[in-house]
Motif scaffolding. Structure first.
Motif, PDB file in Angstrom:
ATOM      1  N   THR A  33      -1.297  -3.608  -0.560  1.00 31.13           N
ATOM      2  CA  THR A  33      -1.695  -2.959   0.687  1.00 31.13           C
ATOM      3  C   THR A  33      -3.150  -3.269   1.039  1.00 31.13           C
ATOM      4  O   THR A  33      -3.452  -3.693   2.159  1.00 31.13           O
ATOM      5  CB  THR A  33      -1.480  -1.434   0.571  1.00 31.13           C
ATOM      6  N   ASP A  52     -11.881  -3.101  -6.068  1.00 28.32           N
ATOM      7  CA  ASP A  52     -10.853  -2.456  -6.894  1.00 28.32           C
ATOM      8  C   ASP A  52     -11.495  -2.075  -8.222  1.00 28.32           C
ATOM      9  O   ASP A  52     -12.339  -2.799  -8.736  1.00 28.32           O
ATOM     10  CB  ASP A  52      -9.660  -3.391  -7.154  1.00 28.32           C
ATOM     11  N   LYS A  53     -11.056  -0.963  -8.758  1.00 26.43           N
ATOM     12  CA  LYS A  53     -11.646  -0.531 -10.025  1.00 26.43           C
ATOM     13  C   LYS A  53     -11.223  -1.437 -11.176  1.00 26.43           C
ATOM     14  O   LYS A  53     -11.827  -1.435 -12.236  1.00 26.43           O
ATOM     15  CB  LYS A  53     -11.310   0.927 -10.319  1.00 26.43           C
ATOM     16  N   THR A  60       0.160  -0.624  -9.242  1.00 22.23           N
ATOM     17  CA  THR A  60       1.613  -0.738  -9.093  1.00 22.23           C
ATOM     18  C   THR A  60       2.041  -2.153  -8.685  1.00 22.23           C
ATOM     19  O   THR A  60       3.142  -2.592  -9.024  1.00 22.23           O
ATOM     20  CB  THR A  60       2.094   0.279  -8.038  1.00 22.23           C
ATOM     21  N   SER A  61       1.180  -2.859  -7.973  1.00 25.66           N
ATOM     22  CA  SER A  61       1.589  -4.144  -7.397  1.00 25.66           C
ATOM     23  C   SER A  61       1.850  -5.246  -8.417  1.00 25.66           C
ATOM     24  O   SER A  61       2.278  -6.336  -8.031  1.00 25.66           O
ATOM     25  CB  SER A  61       0.552  -4.621  -6.374  1.00 25.66           C
ATOM     26  N   SER A  65       9.813  -4.497  -9.198  1.00 24.16           N
ATOM     27  CA  SER A  65      10.988  -5.288  -9.602  1.00 24.16           C
ATOM     28  C   SER A  65      10.835  -6.741  -9.167  1.00 24.16           C
ATOM     29  O   SER A  65      11.710  -7.561  -9.407  1.00 24.16           O
ATOM     30  CB  SER A  65      12.264  -4.709  -8.988  1.00 24.16           C
ATOM     31  N   LEU A  67      10.917  -8.062  -6.177  1.00 24.61           N
ATOM     32  CA  LEU A  67      11.841  -8.475  -5.114  1.00 24.61           C
ATOM     33  C   LEU A  67      11.161  -8.307  -3.765  1.00 24.61           C
ATOM     34  O   LEU A  67      10.414  -7.347  -3.553  1.00 24.61           O
ATOM     35  CB  LEU A  67      13.109  -7.613  -5.150  1.00 24.61           C
ATOM     36  N   VAL A 203     -14.782   2.931  -6.668  1.00 20.26           N
ATOM     37  CA  VAL A 203     -15.386   3.897  -5.744  1.00 20.26           C
ATOM     38  C   VAL A 203     -15.389   5.262  -6.438  1.00 20.26           C
ATOM     39  O   VAL A 203     -14.336   5.796  -6.791  1.00 20.26           O
ATOM     40  CB  VAL A 203     -14.617   3.944  -4.405  1.00 20.26           C
ATOM     41  N   LEU A 387       6.018  -3.283  -1.585  1.00 23.05           N
ATOM     42  CA  LEU A 387       5.353  -4.590  -1.647  1.00 23.05           C
ATOM     43  C   LEU A 387       5.782  -5.441  -0.447  1.00 23.05           C
ATOM     44  O   LEU A 387       4.956  -6.043   0.241  1.00 23.05           O
ATOM     45  CB  LEU A 387       5.807  -5.256  -2.952  1.00 23.05           C
ATOM     46  N   THR A 388       7.073  -5.473  -0.187  1.00 20.20           N
ATOM     47  CA  THR A 388       7.637  -6.303   0.881  1.00 20.20           C
ATOM     48  C   THR A 388       6.977  -6.032   2.234  1.00 20.20           C
ATOM     49  O   THR A 388       6.817  -6.942   3.048  1.00 20.20           O
ATOM     50  CB  THR A 388       9.161  -6.011   1.003  1.00 20.20           C
TER      51      THR A 388
HETATM   52  C1  LIG Z   1       9.197   0.281 -10.727  1.00 23.50           C
HETATM   53  C2  LIG Z   1       8.872  -0.177  -9.336  1.00 23.50           C
HETATM   54  C3  LIG Z   1       9.637  -1.173  -8.738  1.00 23.50           C
HETATM   55  C4  LIG Z   1       9.328  -1.594  -7.455  1.00 23.50           C
HETATM   56  N1  LIG Z   1      10.020  -2.653  -6.938  1.00 23.50           N
HETATM   57  C5  LIG Z   1       9.698  -3.119  -5.726  1.00 23.50           C
HETATM   58  C6  LIG Z   1      10.315  -4.290  -5.241  1.00 23.50           C
HETATM   59  O1  LIG Z   1      11.106  -4.939  -5.925  1.00 23.50           O
HETATM   60  N2  LIG Z   1       9.991  -4.705  -3.998  1.00 23.50           N
HETATM   61  C7  LIG Z   1       9.089  -4.049  -3.235  1.00 23.50           C
HETATM   62  O2  LIG Z   1       8.885  -4.472  -2.113  1.00 23.50           O
HETATM   63  N3  LIG Z   1       8.439  -2.973  -3.688  1.00 23.50           N
HETATM   64  C8  LIG Z   1       8.701  -2.494  -4.924  1.00 23.50           C
HETATM   65  N4  LIG Z   1       8.038  -1.423  -5.433  1.00 23.50           N
HETATM   66  C9  LIG Z   1       7.018  -0.768  -4.621  1.00 23.50           C
HETATM   67  C10 LIG Z   1       5.697  -1.534  -4.648  1.00 23.50           C
HETATM   68  O3  LIG Z   1       5.441  -2.041  -5.939  1.00 23.50           O
HETATM   69  C11 LIG Z   1       4.550  -0.639  -4.219  1.00 23.50           C
HETATM   70  O4  LIG Z   1       4.893   0.035  -3.041  1.00 23.50           O
HETATM   71  C12 LIG Z   1       3.274  -1.435  -3.944  1.00 23.50           C
HETATM   72  O5  LIG Z   1       3.007  -2.332  -5.005  1.00 23.50           O
HETATM   73  C13 LIG Z   1       2.092  -0.496  -3.748  1.00 23.50           C
HETATM   74  O6  LIG Z   1       0.955  -1.264  -3.472  1.00 23.50           O
HETATM   75  P1  LIG Z   1      -0.429  -0.583  -3.164  1.00 23.50           P
HETATM   76  O7  LIG Z   1      -1.393  -1.663  -2.870  1.00 23.50           O
HETATM   77  O8  LIG Z   1      -0.262   0.459  -2.124  1.00 23.50           O
HETATM   78  O9  LIG Z   1      -0.826   0.183  -4.516  1.00 23.50           O
HETATM   79  P2  LIG Z   1      -1.379  -0.452  -5.883  1.00 23.50           P
HETATM   80  O10 LIG Z   1      -0.806  -1.760  -6.161  1.00 23.50           O
HETATM   81  O11 LIG Z   1      -1.256   0.581  -6.935  1.00 23.50           O
HETATM   82  O12 LIG Z   1      -2.917  -0.688  -5.570  1.00 23.50           O
HETATM   83  C14 LIG Z   1      -3.860   0.352  -5.549  1.00 23.50           C
HETATM   84  C15 LIG Z   1      -5.131  -0.162  -6.187  1.00 23.50           C
HETATM   85  O13 LIG Z   1      -6.171   0.794  -5.976  1.00 23.50           O
HETATM   86  C16 LIG Z   1      -7.046   0.713  -7.077  1.00 23.50           C
HETATM   87  N5  LIG Z   1      -7.859   1.925  -7.122  1.00 23.50           N
HETATM   88  C17 LIG Z   1      -7.449   3.193  -7.353  1.00 23.50           C
HETATM   89  N6  LIG Z   1      -8.494   4.047  -7.277  1.00 23.50           N
HETATM   90  C18 LIG Z   1      -9.597   3.308  -7.004  1.00 23.50           C
HETATM   91  C19 LIG Z   1     -10.973   3.609  -6.819  1.00 23.50           C
HETATM   92  N7  LIG Z   1     -11.451   4.850  -6.908  1.00 23.50           N
HETATM   93  N8  LIG Z   1     -11.841   2.589  -6.571  1.00 23.50           N
HETATM   94  C20 LIG Z   1     -11.385   1.310  -6.503  1.00 23.50           C
HETATM   95  N9  LIG Z   1     -10.083   0.975  -6.659  1.00 23.50           N
HETATM   96  C21 LIG Z   1      -9.193   1.947  -6.905  1.00 23.50           C
HETATM   97  C22 LIG Z   1      -6.111   0.540  -8.262  1.00 23.50           C
HETATM   98  O14 LIG Z   1      -6.780  -0.049  -9.381  1.00 23.50           O
HETATM   99  C23 LIG Z   1      -5.015  -0.347  -7.699  1.00 23.50           C
HETATM  100  O15 LIG Z   1      -5.202  -1.723  -8.007  1.00 23.50           O
HETATM  101  C24 LIG Z   1       8.289  -0.990  -6.742  1.00 23.50           C
HETATM  102  C25 LIG Z   1       7.519  -0.004  -7.352  1.00 23.50           C
HETATM  103  C26 LIG Z   1       7.790   0.381  -8.650  1.00 23.50           C
HETATM  104  C27 LIG Z   1       6.934   1.398  -9.327  1.00 23.50           C
END
Ligand SMILES: Cc1cc2nc3c(=O)[nH]c(=O)nc-3n(C[C@H](O)[C@H](O)[C@H](O)COP(=O)(O)OP(=O)(O)OC[C@H]3O[C@@H](n4cnc5c(N)ncnc54)[C@H](O)[C@@H]3O)c2cc1C
Length: 566
Positions: A33, A52-53, A60-61, A65, A67, A203, A387-388
């Motif tokens: 995101t 990013d920390k 989570t990224s 899975s 996909l 942060v 992720l998608t």
């Molecule tokens: C088991 C599982 C299977 C999944 N399978 C799929 C799939 O197959 N296909 C799909 O499309 N989606 C899938 N998803 C969903 C998808 O993985 C998530 O929705 C997506 O990765 C979330 O991304 P994000 O960037 O919002 O969060 P994150 O990837 O968690 O990124 C947030 C970032 O913020 C950072 N952060 C936190 N606090 C601070 C701070 N104070 N200062 C600086 N940095 C900070 C963290 O270190 C982290 O890197 C799955 C999720 C899970 C758990």
């Protein structure tokens, strides 16, 4: 356009530059995101930094899975808009990142007792129609249309189903990816648009002006151990499951937006779960509404995922006995292959940032949609989704930013190729031809292309300059030592864990987590980052500890001896 270097040095320079003058946008979080928001904002002409920390995609990224899909199962709950959006993004990503987002066949097995078969066919037709509509007029590669297969045809694609006593199966098309690599490709594209990229910068506070508006953040440099104040007109909270902690810095006591849900995957040898040409969707047969996937992954197969509400620490996720039992039992229920914990090579645990509906705490009331929340001080929080759909989520945020600024700037990310975006076939041929004289196998060449796109040539140049970098790091996957050097120079890797867990995924594919080659990889990394032997040894220890912690109940056999051998 920015340089293609993304290293400890570029990180230091970017952090210093971010502290000079006001940014238009500070993005917190470098998962899918945050990376998407940074790219979108910079490509609309804004001055952007993303922090990013931890490492890129360290949340989570890197634990999905893997996909890129519409999410067929959400049709069961009539979430047509959600599924349509996912299919649309899938089609787009196949075009923007063909090396990373690859079409894959999926089997939907049907047993004599499978309920609601008519609805199933209707759902799959709807899925095809969404893909067809997404392609409308814009070209691009199509995934296969759904089709009914006999049990024998299904077993030919997924021999693991041989003892499953299917009635028949549907086959439909979706995509697989490498999640951490996809995020990295977005970050690298963002750097090309001039985004200042600073991993390992946490942060710890938000700056508020006299009117209570958020105008920047306090950032703890996790590598340099000093604190930096960054000023920004807009601050975006893209911290996934951590969004509530950051929101609380703006508005203490605010109700939580996210309900984390834990998901565990395990990896087993391909021979134990043979899937030659397709993934298998394992429909819930236990009446709990959950479905799982079995996914071919090189020499391995992935089985997962669980989906359980999670209230524990977000920093120390581990595979528990209950997680392991659930995944293996669900797999054995369908495949009858008596998979046991001894078969498991690696495993990971992640947490989905599911969006709460106000006043509810039940699982069924947790949305798979994304949400954009504007805080009292103007903090923009974006979370949920998947992720998608990261690009759509990013667009929503940046649309709001340009609206706040009273500007007109159209979203361009539909047209920005990630890492060259060249057609895969010819690129693969070229890289194979250039790799052979260097003693690199076709498998190594193929893996390089799928991981790095046209940057594969940079890795080949490293081997040409130093043939010892052709060393294969583990028998479990075709990765060579040159990729460690490349990860440090061009992919922002800082630690051994960054390289083995998120750039090469060796922590997940190899039972020994590729520890025998870890000391050499750590020394290569030390040379690249200006450290000595003691630092390299500490990297091996830290990587070992991280893998052991995440594998939880599975443990990491024989690690003490292996680490000492280094
Ligand atoms: C088991 C599982 C299977 C999944 N399978 C799929 C799939 O197959 N296909 C799909 O499309 N989606 C899938 N998803 C969903 C998808 O993985 C998530 O929705 C997506 O990765 C979330 O991304 P994000 O960037 O919002 O969060 P994150 O990837 O968690 O990124 C947030 C970032 O913020 C950072 N952060 C936190 N606090 C601070 C701070 N104070 N200062 C600086 N940095 C900070 C963290 O270190 C982290 O890197 C799955 C999720 C899970 C758990």
């Amino acid at each position: 356009m920015g340089s293609s270097e993304f290293s400890v040095a570029s990180r230091g320079a970017d952090l210093a530059a971010a502290g000079e003058g006001e940014l238009d946008v500070l993005v917190v979080g470098m998962g899918a995101t945050g990376a998407g928001v940074a790219l979108d904002a910079a490509s609309r002409g804004l001055r952007v930094a993303v922090v990013d920390k931890g490492d890129v995609a360290s949340g989570t990224s890197s634990r999905s899975s893997k996909l890129v899909h519409g999410g067929l199962r959400y049709l069961e709950s009539y979430e047509f808009g959600l599924v349509r959006e996912g299919v649309l993004e899938r089609q787009l990503l196949m075009r923007l990142a063909p090396h990373l987002v690859r079409p894959m066949d999926f089997l939907y097995p049907v047993w004599p007792d499978t309920a609601r078969r008519r609805l199933l066919g209707l759902g799959l037709t709807t899925y095809d129609v969404f893909a067809f509509a997404a392609l409308g007029g814009r070209g691009g590669e199509a995934v296969r249309r759904h089709q009914r297969l006999s049990a024998e045809q299904a077993v030919a694609l997924a021999p693991a189903l041989a003892d499953s006593e299917l009635a028949y199966s549907y086959v439909y098309g979706d995509c697989a990816t490498d999640d951490a690599r996809l995020v990295l490709a977005v970050v690298q594209a963002a750097r090309r648009f001039g985004v200042l990229v600073v991993p390992y910068a946490e942060v710890t506070g938000l700056r508020l002006d006299d009117a209570g508006r958020v105008d920047g953040a306090t950032v703890q440099d996790r590598l340099g151990e000093h604190v930096v104040e960054l000023r920004a007109r807009h601050v975006v909270n893209a911290t996934g499951v951590w969004v509530d902690a950051l929101q609380a810095l703006e508005e203490p006591g605010r109700p939580a937006v996210v309900q984390p849900s834990k998901g565990v995957h395990v990896v087993v040898p391909r021979q134990r779960l043979p899937l030659s040409g397709a993934s298998v969707l394992l429909p819930s047969r236990q009446g709990d509404g959950r479905s799982m996937f079995a996914i071919p992954w090189g020499e391995q197969s992935i089985l997962g995922t669980t989906d359980t509400l999670y209230a524990g620490s977000l920093e120390a996720l581990s595979v528990t006995g209950a997680d392991l039992d659930y995944v293996l039992a669900a797999g054995n229920d369908v495949f009858h292959r008596e998979l046991a914990s001894e078969d498991v090579l690696g495993a990971w645990a992640g947490v989905r940032p599911l969006v709460r509906r106000p006043g509810s705490s039940s699982m069924s009331d947790l949305s798979r949609r994304h949400t954009l929340v504007e805080g009292r001080g103007g903090l923009l929080t974006i979370t949920g989704g998947k992720l998608t759909t990261y690009r759509r989520m990013a667009k929503d945020v940046v649309d709001r930013i340009v609206e706040r600024d009273g500007r007109r700037a159209r979203c361009r990310t539909e047209e920005i190729a990630l890492q060259g975006g060249r057609p895969l076939g010819p690129l693969l041929e070229e890289v194979r031809a250039a790799a052979a004289p260097l003693g690199l196998s076709g498998q190594v060449a193929g893996s390089l292309v799928r991981q790095t796109g046209d940057r594969a040539f940079d890795v080949l140049s490293l081997v040409a300059a130093d043939p010892s970098l052709a060393q294969v790091l583990s028998p479990s996957a075709p990765h060579v030592a040159a990729e460690v050097v490349h990860a440090a120079r061009a992919e922002g890797a800082v630690t051994l864990d960054d390289v083995y867990s998120r750039r090469l995924r060796l922590s997940l594919r190899a039972r020994d987590a590729a520890l025998p080659s870890a000391p050499r990889a750590a020394r290569l990394l030390a040379t690249e980052t200006g450290h000595g032997d003691a630092w390299a040894a500490a990297q091996v220890a830290a990587y070992t500890a991280a893998v052991r912690r995440e594998r939880g109940v599975l443990g990491l056999p024989g690690t003490a001896a292996l680490a000492e051998a280094g």
